[in-house]
Design an enzyme around this catalytic site. Sequence first.
Site, mmCIF file in Angstrom:
data_model
loop_
_atom_site.group_PDB
_atom_site.id
_atom_site.type_symbol
_atom_site.label_atom_id
_atom_site.label_comp_id
_atom_site.label_asym_id
_atom_site.label_seq_id
_atom_site.Cartn_x
_atom_site.Cartn_y
_atom_site.Cartn_z
ATOM 1 N N ASP A 1 -9.511 -3.090 -5.301
ATOM 2 C CA ASP A 1 -9.287 -4.059 -4.224
ATOM 3 C C ASP A 1 -10.072 -3.715 -2.956
ATOM 4 O O ASP A 1 -9.781 -4.228 -1.880
ATOM 5 C CB ASP A 1 -7.792 -4.199 -3.908
ATOM 6 C CG ASP A 1 -7.178 -2.944 -3.293
ATOM 7 O OD1 ASP A 1 -7.920 -2.009 -2.930
ATOM 8 O OD2 ASP A 1 -5.931 -2.897 -3.147
ATOM 9 N N SER B 1 0.814 -1.213 0.000
ATOM 10 C CA SER B 1 0.000 0.000 0.000
ATOM 11 C C SER B 1 0.853 1.272 0.000
ATOM 12 O O SER B 1 1.685 1.462 -0.888
ATOM 13 C CB SER B 1 -0.949 -0.046 1.199
ATOM 14 O OG SER B 1 -1.957 0.932 1.100
ATOM 15 N N HIS C 1 -7.724 -5.488 -0.325
ATOM 16 C CA HIS C 1 -6.493 -4.726 -0.098
ATOM 17 C C HIS C 1 -5.565 -5.390 0.931
ATOM 18 O O HIS C 1 -4.400 -5.673 0.632
ATOM 19 C CB HIS C 1 -6.877 -3.315 0.359
ATOM 20 C CG HIS C 1 -5.748 -2.359 0.431
ATOM 21 N ND1 HIS C 1 -5.106 -1.874 -0.689
ATOM 22 C CD2 HIS C 1 -5.134 -1.776 1.498
ATOM 23 C CE1 HIS C 1 -4.152 -1.031 -0.315
ATOM 24 N NE2 HIS C 1 -4.145 -0.962 1.003
#
Length: 416
Positions: free
Chosen positions: A363, A198, A395
């Site tokens: 996601d 991320s 995610h």
Amino acid sequence: MVMAIPLLLAQLLLAVALGAVQAAPGLHPVVLVPGYATNELDARLTELYQPSSPGCGARKGEGWFRLYLNYSALQDPANVPCFAEQMSSVYDPAADDYFNVAGVETRVPFFGSTQAFRYPDPDRKNFSYMSTFVEQLEKMGYRDGESMFGAPYDFRYAVAPVGRPSMVGDAFFRALKGLIERASGLNGGRPVVIATHSFGGLLAHQFLVRQPLAWRRRFVRRFVPIAAPWGGVVLGMQVLVSGNNMGLPFVDPRALLRQERSLQSNLWILPSPAAFGTATPLVTTKSRNYSAGDVGDYFIAIGFGETVGLYESRVLPLFGGELPHPGVPVTSVIGVGVGTTERIVYPGDDFDGTPSMVAGDGDGVVNLASAMVVETPWSRRGGDFRIVKVFNVSHNALLVDDPALEIIIREIQRAD
């Protein structure tokens, strides 16, 4: 043969004494950069701290304590305002940089080790998703501090465009560079694999493009960003209206709104024109649409106009256009097929009502348009670049789901 055993033992002891611990044969060392709000953050309060209430100053002079994440403390609503106050940052126009609130000192513990983010709250060892990823790497033969290293960071901060000050971000980049060089040195000079999740992918990318190409080729074997929000996320616009409770269901997001607005890093995840264009509505009210090209107007509309200049001078130069290739082999792993907010619709002309969400692909956090924005420019450059799509995995689940982890491990092994 009788003398060979003591000689071998002596050689092994010498290797350990020199710090030359080797990874399992053939493995390139791995440096992990975690996602946003995934690692611990310690604080201490000095005499300069002026708390908004006496309770917030209770730890003054008591030394270091865990500011984030303290799950148990945040379950008490009385502690949430103090947490928000001490987690906030302040922009200093004279220094053109972000700093802690006066009297609040912070540090990131366990730099260099995956201990920093295996369990952000050590009291609740089930509150983590990085731990599963680390365990998979350990099964491959990686060992913490020997062939596997962690690069935690103060996720409230980011870095500025080259030539502008960013004390905290620049210090992290210096530490990351030293860690990568040390990891390589401890493993026979083999270049490292940088694996990120991320927001960590954005930081690592900025780090890489600021290093000399010769250094990158010498020390970095492959860059594996997982779920990187290259072009920001639509949900980033809602955070500046409603706050973000960081996944803690018992914390009112609005109680953290002022703190969230103070953080430089939250400007990094706003949707970029490069990914979303300047015509597509991302936030809609009864009388106005806001696209990625209208972020300045959006700030003014939500009462956050003082940040327009900071966004235009410290964020758009980094993310407003085409992102440069990091100059090393890249595998970008992304989640697709999960409903992801791509438009936020408010019922009135203000932002007080509860919005409805229009979902698109992604996601669950990172929009597909953001995840894919690097495909054309980086493919055009040629070389070893690939995007790997993992279907129907969200995610955070990318680092927990077994099939997704198999794909990620395979891409790390590609370096070998």
